[in-house]
Design an enzyme around this catalytic site. Structure first.
Site, PDB file in Angstrom:
ATOM      1  CG  ASP A 126      -2.141   1.193   1.387  1.00 21.52           C
ATOM      2  OD1 ASP A 126      -2.383   1.664   0.221  1.00 21.52           O
ATOM      3  OD2 ASP A 126      -2.549   1.336   2.303  1.00 21.52           O
TER       4      ASP A 126
ATOM      5  CG  ASP B  15      -8.201   4.785   0.498  1.00 27.06           C
ATOM      6  OD1 ASP B  15      -8.112   3.747   0.578  1.00 27.06           O
ATOM      7  OD2 ASP B  15      -7.305   5.653   1.093  1.00 27.06           O
TER       8      ASP B  15
ATOM      9  CD  GLU C  50      -0.108   5.578  -3.655  1.00 22.20           C
ATOM     10  OE1 GLU C  50       0.220   5.670  -2.785  1.00 22.20           O
ATOM     11  OE2 GLU C  50      -0.764   4.386  -4.050  1.00 22.20           O
TER      12      GLU C  50
HETATM   13  C1  NOJ Z   1      -4.612   3.433   2.707  1.00 21.08           C
HETATM   14  C2  NOJ Z   1      -5.461   2.377   1.645  1.00 21.08           C
HETATM   15  O1  NOJ Z   1      -5.820   2.499   0.541  1.00 21.08           O
HETATM   16  C3  NOJ Z   1      -6.132   1.347   2.765  1.00 21.08           C
HETATM   17  O2  NOJ Z   1      -6.776   0.469   1.929  1.00 21.08           O
HETATM   18  C4  NOJ Z   1      -5.580   0.994   3.947  1.00 21.08           C
HETATM   19  O3  NOJ Z   1      -6.623   0.444   4.732  1.00 21.08           O
HETATM   20  C5  NOJ Z   1      -4.876   2.326   4.795  1.00 21.08           C
HETATM   21  N1  NOJ Z   1      -4.310   2.765   4.011  1.00 21.08           N
HETATM   22  C6  NOJ Z   1      -4.285   1.791   5.872  1.00 21.08           C
HETATM   23  O4  NOJ Z   1      -3.378   0.897   5.761  1.00 21.08           O
END
Ligand code: NOJ
Length: 938
Positions: free
Chosen positions: A522, A598, A525
């Site tokens: 995660d 998200d 980017e």
């Molecule tokens: C951002 C991610 O997009 C999300 O899926 C994750 O739960 C949070 N970071 C925390 O790690």
């Protein structure tokens, strides 16, 4: 207690940072290099006598071994550029343009990351006579493709059967800014842009609060690429936008900004927007009746793409091509990148499938995941502790809902130190995984690229000692804020970092990990809370001295690559990895699935997930999904049910939720909602053989798994813009319900084909839009006449428990009483399939006979896997739309002929529902691995 307070304090600070920079970002418009290239384009368009200042010096052209090269000159400043054109073996063409004598080398390493290898050049081309000042070649299997390079002004035309299909620099927007030293670097972008004063063309750009110094001037590149006769272009993910790309200048409903490609962490992103999101694939496809074409703009710096459409004025002699009487549109695009070189690939085909194949040969086909990857995944930020995990796991069994993987988010670690466990909450990770393993299930833990700056944290210490972190321009290690507080970032573009990081996944390094533990990458980017636009400053320095600006969009990809390699290496012999990534780039399909980041628990985000995933799929990355239920916010039960129904027909199927949301495991909603969710997850499990077959096929031919209407019904112009319904493979037509309270919807059935309701088998004759009932327990799904799909009717607790279960074949006949389909099977874990240890069957129904033949040339006697599943049978065959009522059905195998029982009662009705021509055949003794034929006698 103290710990909790600290965590809350920290999390609030992080949220503050995010909100602060998010607000700044929203008010920030296009980057200066984008604005200035656009201004250059405007000026060119506004001036009827404008001529591109770039030309190829006539006597500089050399044609040798499939490479056409020459020297381009910009008459405004006499700067010279190297032009190279390569005709490639895969049927594509590549054009590169670079500064001849740059002040320092320009970044040209994207190819080393994105392509599987340096593409081979073909000698199968002919130079063809043309007028003075034009160099032309014919190429392609039928030699019906032509390239014409116009020397002055510089312009390249690709023609198929003499009709232009792509034109470069048609509108003269080519603008290659040379690097310059500090003395001269105020002579910035577009010297031709006379109206801009020197002061207004700042090289340095204020980005957020920080000045980006741009020491060698702006250095951007811009080029226009036109698609004459193509009304629709697709691709360039990731945006929360429609499948057919919208205009970005003028036109009704046009966006005011170009599509931006710059990997960013955007929480709750805007919908219907060209805003940059987590991943970038600068691949664009154009499609019209009878032809598809595409380009890959191989550049990893911040990139903007303008799309405009125009009525064709027959300049390109297109009118003869279309006699539909409809007006002809062409699409013009303008590509603008901050740095690097021009390196563009051009693909041509009669159908999009030819393009997918060529593109896959160049950038790699999707890797075949472990079988569990296509099952259902249960995620939450966070499952609190070991007991919570056990209870959720047990909940699925108690409520008879299958699932394959439970995921742990950042809170499972010791203070966001990845590769560690919070041992208070997860005292025995190995036992936790063993318990899952005993049920055939797996676990995924999150591993982010920000490394907590803590001398006592072994990952930080080792990376520091080995000097593997990204640096500031001053040479010191860069630090910023992310989940782990003050952090530094490994420089994954450094080969040593790749190697070192991949070793961290070894079982003796990643303590508490086992063979059933997989990975989630995660924030890659990369996301940096304390920096403008929540990402790394552009002037940071990577391995080889390259600035971050040159390779920004590669960072997350390189990270994904290293993690994937780690999982492959940790077992001997290697096993297939599973690493989900948020950031992506050209070629990410080689490393694992991605998800759309998200999203929010509302209907608009559910609706946009379809075009987003279709776009990512046609851009070479077929294994993708969106958080089911919506990441933030609390979905009402109706929305959740509809989201599960949509998710069950998307390649990567994972429920996920933000830590501030209410718990939403499927059984918490009660009936009928829980039953509806259970039903659709079970339906997904019954179709796993189809999903796996499609993944295998994608891994060999590049076809997307879920396919836009224009890919499957490629000659039907009515579908070119359609993105609210799609196909799974070529056989299932799916129309997710994405509006609150909706209980029916219009589905478009292309052509005069036959379809069957997937659930009731009701026959539908396609021709146009038909209103279909869709009560809350039903997602409209249709079997396309002409297809055979493999299913498993017995649903167990997870996918691995179903490996030896029998199959059902559903045969949906077309108007000619014919159908075909395939089935691919292997052990679902190892690389043994590369040795030929797999089963790949073709099923074909025609002239009253169903035949099962092998698509593999490997001998079954030597095929360890085929032997292993030799006892697996077809237990049932359902035939839809048969135009006769058979009196006997006979099976012929290598050893014997025998009669099959079939259910006449089902002929005409099924469970009280009016159906058409449904024949259910009970089958015994038909092995899934052997050849056989079934005859339907009148
Ligand atoms: C951002 C991610 O997009 C999300 O899926 C994750 O739960 C949070 N970071 C925390 O790690």
């Amino acid at each position: 207690m103290e710990n909790i307070q600290l965590t809350n304090f920290f999390s609030n600070t992080v949220n503050f940072f995010k909100a602060f920079f998010e607000t700044k970002r929203r008010f920030q418009t296009q980057s200066s290099f984008c604005r200035l290239n656009r201004a250059y384009a405007d000026k060119a368009l506004a001036n009827p006598s404008f001529v591109s200042p770039y030309s190829l010096i006539n006597d500089s052209i050399i044609i040798k071994d499939g490479i056409i090269s020459g020297c381009l000159i910009n008459s405004k400043n006499n700067l010279e550029f190297i032009f190279e054109l390569y005709i490639l073996e895969i049927g594509a063409v590549r054009i590169r343009i670079n500064e001849k004598n740059p002040l320092k080398p320009r970044y040209d390493k994207v190819k080393d990351w994105a392509l599987v290898q340096d593409p081979l050049i073909t000698l199968e081309y002919n130079q063809i006579p043309s007028k003075a000042g034009v160099t032309s070649f014919s190429f392609g299997k039928e030699k019906n493709q032509t390239i014409s390079i116009y020397h002055s002004p510089f312009r390249v035309e690709f023609l198929i059967d003499d009709i232009p299909t792509i034109i470069l620099n048609d509108r003269g927007f080519l603008n290659f800014e040379h690097l310059r030293d500090e003395e001269s670097n105020i002579e910035s972008l577009s010297e031709t842009n006379q109206s801009s004063s020197k002061n207004s063309i700042q090289n340095a750009e204020t980005s957020g609060d920080k000045l980006d110094p741009k020491l060698n001037g702006p250095g951007s590149i811009g080029l226009d690429i036109s698609f004459p006769g193509y009304s629709h272009v697709y691709g360039i993910p990731q945006h929360a936008s429609s499948l057919s790309l919208k205009e970005t200048r003028g036109g009704t409903g046009a966006y005011s900004d170009p599509y931006r490609l710059y990997n960013l962490d955007i929480f709750g992103y805007a919908i219907d927007s060209p805003q940059a999101l987590y991943g970038s694939i600068p691949f664009m496809m154009a499609h019209r009746k009878g032809a598809s074409t595409a380009i890959l703009w191989l550049n990893a710096s911040e990139t903007w793409v303008d799309v405009t459409k125009c009525k064709e004025n027959n300049k390109n002699n297109l009118f003869g091509l279309f006699n539909s009487g409809k007006s002809i549109n062409s699409t013009n695009t303008h590509w603008i990148s901050e740095s690097g070189i021009v390196d563009v690939f051009f693909f041509f085909g009669k159908t999009s499938s030819e393009i997918f194949h060529q593109y896959g040969l160049l950038t790699g086909f999707t890797s075949l995941p472990q079988y569990f990857g296509i099952g259902y995944h249960q995620c939450r930020w966070n499952y609190l502790d070991q007991k919570d995990v056990a209870e959720v796991d047990e909940g699925f069994d108690r409520h008879d809902i299958p699932y394959d993987v439970i995921w742990l988010d950042i809170e499972h670690t010791d203070g966001k130190r990845y590769f560690t466990w919070d041992l208070d909450k997860f005292p025995d990770p190995e036992k936790m995984q063993k318990d899952l393993m005993n049920k055939g299930r797996k676990m995924v833990t999150i591993i982010d690229p920000h490394i907590k700056r803590d001398e006592n944290y072994y990952i930080y210490k080792e990376a520091s000692d080995l000097d593997l972190f990204v640096k500031k321009a001053s040479g010191s290690v860069y630090d910023g804020i992310c989940w782990s507080g003050s952090s530094s970032w490994i420089d994954f573009t450094n080969p040593l970092a790749q190697e070192w990081w991949s070793k961290k996944f070894a079982f003796d390094q990643y303590k508490g990990s086992t063979e059933v533990l997989f990975t989630w990458n995660d924030m890659n980017e990369p996301s940096v809370f304390s920096s403008p636009e929540l990402t790394m400053p552009k002037d940071l320095i990577h391995h080889g001295g390259w600035e971050h600006r040159d390779l920004h969009n590669i960072y997350g990809f390189a990270y994904h690559k290293a993690s994937t390699q780690g999982l492959i290496n940790r077992t001997e012999p290697p096993r297939r990895p599973f690493v989900l990534s948020r950031a992506f780039f050209v070629g990410s399909q080689r490393y694992g699935p991605i998800w759309t980041g998200d999203n929010v628990a509302n209907w608009d985000y559910l609706a946009i997930s379809t075009p987003m995933l279709l776009t990512i799929g046609i851009s070479g990355l077929p294994f993708s999904g969106a958080d089911v239920g919506g990441f933030s916010g609390d979905p009402k039960p109706e929305l959740l049910v509809r989201w599960y129904q949509a998710g069950a027909f998307q390649p990567f199927f994972r429920g996920h939720a933000h830590r501030d949301t209410k718990r939403r495991e499927p059984w918490l909603f009660g009936d009928p909602y829980t039953s509806y969710i259970r039903d659709i997850i079970k339906e997904r499990y019954s179709l796993l053989p189809l999903w796996y077959t499609l993944l295998y096929e994608a891994s060999t031919n590049g076809m997307p798994i879920i396919r836009p209407m224009f890919v499957v019904c490629s000659d039907d112009e009515n579908v070119y813009e359609m993105d609210d319904q799609f196909f799974v493979g070529n056989s299932l037509l799916v129309k997710p319900i994405v509006e609150e309270g909706q209980t029916s919807t219009e589905v478009y059935f292309s052509g005069n084909e036959i379809y069957y309701d997937y659930f009731t088998f009701e026959k539908i004759r396609g021709s146009n839009k038909i209103r279909i009932k869709a009560p809350l327990n039903k997602i409209p799904v249709f079997l396309r006449g002409g297809s055979i799909i493999p299913k498993r009717q017995k649903i167990r607790n997870c996918s691995s428990a179903m490996h030896l279960d029998p199959f059902t074949l559903v045969i949906a006949l077309n108007e000619n009483n014919e159908a075909t389909g395939s089935l691919y099977l292997d052990d679902g874990e190892t690389y043994d399939y590369e040795k030929g240890y797999f089963v790949h069957r073709q099923f074909a129904f025609s002239a009253g006979k169903l035949e099962s033949t092998s698509l593999s040339s490997f001998d079954n006697d030597k095929n360890i896997y085929a032997k292993l599943i030799n006892s697996v049978h077809v237990e049932q065959i359902i035939v839809l739309g048969l135009d006769m009522k058979p009196s006997r059905i006979i099976a012929h195998t290598a050893d014997s002929d025998f009669e099959l029982q079939f259910d006449l009662k089902c002929f005409g009705t099924l469970s009280g529902i009016n159906t058409s021509d449904v024949l259910v055949i009970k089958v015994t003794n038909l092995s899934i691995t052997e050849d056989w034929t079934i005859e339907f006698l009148k």
